[in-house]
Design an enzyme around this catalytic site. Structure first.
Site, PDB file in Angstrom:
ATOM      1  N   ILE A  96       0.881  -1.173   0.000  1.00 25.00           N
ATOM      2  CA  ILE A  96       0.000   0.000   0.000  1.00 25.00           C
ATOM      3  C   ILE A  96       0.918   1.221   0.000  1.00 25.00           C
ATOM      4  O   ILE A  96       1.696   1.422   0.942  1.00 25.00           O
ATOM      5  CB  ILE A  96      -1.000  -0.034   1.174  1.00 25.00           C
ATOM      6  CG1 ILE A  96      -1.898   1.202   1.191  1.00 25.00           C
ATOM      7  CG2 ILE A  96      -0.321  -0.240   2.515  1.00 25.00           C
ATOM      8  CD1 ILE A  96      -3.115   1.072   2.113  1.00 25.00           C
ATOM      9  N   TYR A  97       0.890   1.948  -1.081  1.00 24.57           N
ATOM     10  CA  TYR A  97       1.805   3.070  -1.251  1.00 24.57           C
ATOM     11  C   TYR A  97       1.059   4.277  -1.811  1.00 24.57           C
ATOM     12  O   TYR A  97       0.330   4.146  -2.793  1.00 24.57           O
ATOM     13  CB  TYR A  97       2.928   2.723  -2.239  1.00 24.57           C
ATOM     14  CG  TYR A  97       3.992   1.822  -1.667  1.00 24.57           C
ATOM     15  CD1 TYR A  97       5.134   2.352  -1.077  1.00 24.57           C
ATOM     16  CD2 TYR A  97       3.872   0.438  -1.712  1.00 24.57           C
ATOM     17  CE1 TYR A  97       6.121   1.534  -0.550  1.00 24.57           C
ATOM     18  CE2 TYR A  97       4.856  -0.394  -1.182  1.00 24.57           C
ATOM     19  CZ  TYR A  97       5.972   0.165  -0.601  1.00 24.57           C
ATOM     20  OH  TYR A  97       6.930  -0.642  -0.080  1.00 24.57           O
ATOM     21  N   GLY A 108      -4.475   6.667   1.626  1.00 29.99           N
ATOM     22  CA  GLY A 108      -4.082   5.401   2.236  1.00 29.99           C
ATOM     23  C   GLY A 108      -5.259   4.755   2.950  1.00 29.99           C
ATOM     24  O   GLY A 108      -5.477   3.544   2.854  1.00 29.99           O
ATOM     25  N   LYS A 109      -6.003   5.563   3.664  1.00 34.54           N
ATOM     26  CA  LYS A 109      -7.187   5.069   4.374  1.00 34.54           C
ATOM     27  C   LYS A 109      -8.200   4.498   3.379  1.00 34.54           C
ATOM     28  O   LYS A 109      -8.782   3.440   3.599  1.00 34.54           O
ATOM     29  CB  LYS A 109      -7.808   6.222   5.163  1.00 34.54           C
ATOM     30  CG  LYS A 109      -8.924   5.841   6.071  1.00 34.54           C
ATOM     31  CD  LYS A 109      -9.301   7.068   6.918  1.00 34.54           C
ATOM     32  CE  LYS A 109     -10.429   6.774   7.873  1.00 34.54           C
ATOM     33  NZ  LYS A 109     -11.632   6.265   7.241  1.00 34.54           N
ATOM     34  N   ASN A 135       9.392   1.181  10.050  1.00 34.63           N
ATOM     35  CA  ASN A 135       8.487   2.053   9.283  1.00 34.63           C
ATOM     36  C   ASN A 135       7.384   2.570  10.226  1.00 34.63           C
ATOM     37  O   ASN A 135       6.249   2.096  10.228  1.00 34.63           O
ATOM     38  CB  ASN A 135       7.889   1.273   8.099  1.00 34.63           C
ATOM     39  CG  ASN A 135       7.121   2.155   7.136  1.00 34.63           C
ATOM     40  OD1 ASN A 135       6.873   3.331   7.414  1.00 34.63           O
ATOM     41  ND2 ASN A 135       6.734   1.593   6.008  1.00 34.63           N
ATOM     42  N   TYR A 142      -1.338   1.165  10.619  1.00 35.53           N
ATOM     43  CA  TYR A 142      -1.934  -0.175  10.737  1.00 35.53           C
ATOM     44  C   TYR A 142      -2.527  -0.402  12.137  1.00 35.53           C
ATOM     45  O   TYR A 142      -3.605  -0.980  12.268  1.00 35.53           O
ATOM     46  CB  TYR A 142      -0.890  -1.252  10.422  1.00 35.53           C
ATOM     47  CG  TYR A 142      -0.287  -1.135   9.032  1.00 35.53           C
ATOM     48  CD1 TYR A 142      -1.055  -0.682   7.953  1.00 35.53           C
ATOM     49  CD2 TYR A 142       1.048  -1.457   8.788  1.00 35.53           C
ATOM     50  CE1 TYR A 142      -0.513  -0.562   6.680  1.00 35.53           C
ATOM     51  CE2 TYR A 142       1.593  -1.341   7.518  1.00 35.53           C
ATOM     52  CZ  TYR A 142       0.816  -0.888   6.477  1.00 35.53           C
ATOM     53  OH  TYR A 142       1.354  -0.766   5.219  1.00 35.53           O
TER      54      TYR A 142
HETATM   55  C1  LIG Z   1       1.364   4.613   5.005  1.00 33.73           C
HETATM   56  C2  LIG Z   1       0.593   5.326   3.897  1.00 33.73           C
HETATM   57  C3  LIG Z   1       0.073   4.282   2.890  1.00 33.73           C
HETATM   58  C4  LIG Z   1      -0.601   6.074   4.509  1.00 33.73           C
HETATM   59  O1  LIG Z   1      -1.301   6.712   3.471  1.00 33.73           O
HETATM   60  P1  LIG Z   1      -1.746   8.252   3.586  1.00 33.73           P
HETATM   61  O2  LIG Z   1      -2.623   8.536   2.424  1.00 33.73           O
HETATM   62  O3  LIG Z   1      -0.561   9.110   3.765  1.00 33.73           O
HETATM   63  O4  LIG Z   1      -2.574   8.231   4.968  1.00 33.73           O
HETATM   64  P2  LIG Z   1      -4.009   8.824   5.275  1.00 33.73           P
HETATM   65  O5  LIG Z   1      -4.063  10.270   4.909  1.00 33.73           O
HETATM   66  O6  LIG Z   1      -5.054   7.937   4.701  1.00 33.73           O
HETATM   67  O7  LIG Z   1      -4.019   8.714   6.858  1.00 33.73           O
HETATM   68  C5  LIG Z   1      -4.171   7.470   7.490  1.00 33.73           C
HETATM   69  C6  LIG Z   1      -3.510   7.491   8.830  1.00 33.73           C
HETATM   70  O8  LIG Z   1      -2.096   7.506   8.628  1.00 33.73           O
HETATM   71  C7  LIG Z   1      -1.463   8.335   9.597  1.00 33.73           C
HETATM   72  N1  LIG Z   1      -0.731   9.413   8.915  1.00 33.73           N
HETATM   73  C8  LIG Z   1      -0.993   9.949   7.712  1.00 33.73           C
HETATM   74  N2  LIG Z   1      -0.099  10.900   7.392  1.00 33.73           N
HETATM   75  C9  LIG Z   1       0.752  10.951   8.406  1.00 33.73           C
HETATM   76  C10 LIG Z   1       1.902  11.723   8.675  1.00 33.73           C
HETATM   77  N3  LIG Z   1       2.353  12.631   7.787  1.00 33.73           N
HETATM   78  N4  LIG Z   1       2.559  11.501   9.827  1.00 33.73           N
HETATM   79  C11 LIG Z   1       2.110  10.581  10.709  1.00 33.73           C
HETATM   80  N5  LIG Z   1       1.022   9.837  10.525  1.00 33.73           N
HETATM   81  C12 LIG Z   1       0.350  10.010   9.394  1.00 33.73           C
HETATM   82  C13 LIG Z   1      -2.510   8.844  10.485  1.00 33.73           C
HETATM   83  O9  LIG Z   1      -2.570   7.966  11.612  1.00 33.73           O
HETATM   84  C14 LIG Z   1      -3.796   8.713   9.687  1.00 33.73           C
HETATM   85  O10 LIG Z   1      -4.857   8.455  10.548  1.00 33.73           O
HETATM   86  P3  LIG Z   1      -5.949   9.600  10.880  1.00 33.73           P
HETATM   87  O11 LIG Z   1      -7.009   9.360   9.872  1.00 33.73           O
HETATM   88  O12 LIG Z   1      -6.361   9.237  12.261  1.00 33.73           O
HETATM   89  O13 LIG Z   1      -5.298  10.924  10.741  1.00 33.73           O
HETATM   90  C15 LIG Z   1       1.475   6.374   3.177  1.00 33.73           C
HETATM   91  O14 LIG Z   1       1.956   7.294   4.107  1.00 33.73           O
HETATM   92  C16 LIG Z   1       2.609   5.793   2.392  1.00 33.73           C
HETATM   93  O15 LIG Z   1       2.451   5.447   1.240  1.00 33.73           O
HETATM   94  N6  LIG Z   1       3.808   5.711   2.995  1.00 33.73           N
HETATM   95  C17 LIG Z   1       4.997   5.302   2.320  1.00 33.73           C
HETATM   96  C18 LIG Z   1       4.935   3.883   1.844  1.00 33.73           C
HETATM   97  C19 LIG Z   1       4.785   2.892   2.943  1.00 33.73           C
HETATM   98  O16 LIG Z   1       5.437   2.975   3.960  1.00 33.73           O
HETATM   99  N7  LIG Z   1       3.895   1.942   2.697  1.00 33.73           N
HETATM  100  C20 LIG Z   1       3.667   0.862   3.605  1.00 33.73           C
HETATM  101  C21 LIG Z   1       4.661  -0.195   3.334  1.00 33.73           C
HETATM  102  S1  LIG Z   1       4.386  -1.572   4.419  1.00 33.73           S
END
Ligand SMILES: CC(C)(COP(=O)(O)OP(=O)(O)OC[C@H]1O[C@@H](n2cnc3c(N)ncnc32)[C@H](O)[C@@H]1OP(=O)(O)O)[C@@H](O)C(=O)NCCC(=O)NCCS
Length: 171
Positions: A96-97, A108-109, A135, A142
């Site tokens: 999930i990226y 991501g959500k 990470n 998660y």
């Molecule tokens: C992890 C990831 C998929 C989350 O997607 P996202 O679109 O950024 O996240 P969302 O906006 O949907 O937020 C979901 C939750 O993530 C957390 N989050 C999002 N952005 C964050 C930030 N900048 N710092 C800390 N936590 C954060 C929050 O807990 C949030 O929950 P909330 O709804 O209570 O605020 C994304 O950050 C990502 O692609 N990261 C890099 C790749 C990666 O690590 N993938 C997983 C590999 S196992």
């Protein structure tokens, strides 16, 4: 902001490969030795491997689109496509990226909710994933979605031996 999903097809293999590489480097380059990153990338980010993933009938890969722009992707594995033998009762959320410029906007959500709903619709008992133990952002995400650690498995980045935590959410 409207997010939609598009199942990735073979004609989009090059685009998926570029996205796989970009999101992987964006997520992990800062915390890892470039030599290990490069060795891993050369092995894994190939067009052959991307086509094989898209051709596997037991995997589903989706782009997240925002105004027709690709913002991220998710890869789901069923049955024998799972990277650990969890059987037909489980669905693996292998990847999930979200691209950096789209992070923190609930994409991501959205992808996670899609994966969980897919697991429910297909009568799975749980959904699981592997995540690098360092990470922190993904781990927090998660945990917030109700996943708990149930094991670990080794992951090799180049010649660097790393530890991935296995997490699951019962449905
Ligand atoms: C992890 C990831 C998929 C989350 O997607 P996202 O679109 O950024 O996240 P969302 O906006 O949907 O937020 C979901 C939750 O993530 C957390 N989050 C999002 N952005 C964050 C930030 N900048 N710092 C800390 N936590 C954060 C929050 O807990 C949030 O929950 P909330 O709804 O209570 O605020 C994304 O950050 C990502 O692609 N990261 C890099 C790749 C990666 O690590 N993938 C997983 C590999 S196992």
């Amino acid at each position: 902001m409207a997010v939609t999903l598009k199942r990735v097809d073979l004609t989009e293999a090059e685009q998926l490969l570029a996205l796989r590489q970009q999101t992987f480097f964006d997520a992990f380059a800062a915390q890892n030795d470039p030599v290990h990153m490069q060795a891993y990338a050369e092995k894994v980010f190939t067009i052959e491997n991307t086509i094989a993933e898209l051709s596997n009938p037991e995997s589903e890969i989706y782009f997240a689109l925002v105004d027709n722009e690709v913002a991220g992707y998710v890869k789901l594995n069923f049955n024998d496509a799972q990277t650990e033998p969890q059987g037909s009762e489980a669905l693996e959320l292998e990847r999930i990226y979200v691209l950096e410029k789209f992070q923190g906007q609930k994409i991501g959500k959205y992808l996670m909710d899609y994966a969980i709903n897919k697991a429910i619709e297909t009568n799975k008992k749980y959904i699981w994933l592997g995540v690098w133990e360092h990470n922190q952002k993904a781990l927090a995400f998660y945990h917030s979605k109700g996943f708990v650690v149930f094991g670990s498995h080794p992951f090799k980045l180049g010649t660097d031996n790393q530890n991935d935590l296995l997490m699951k959410k019962l449905l």
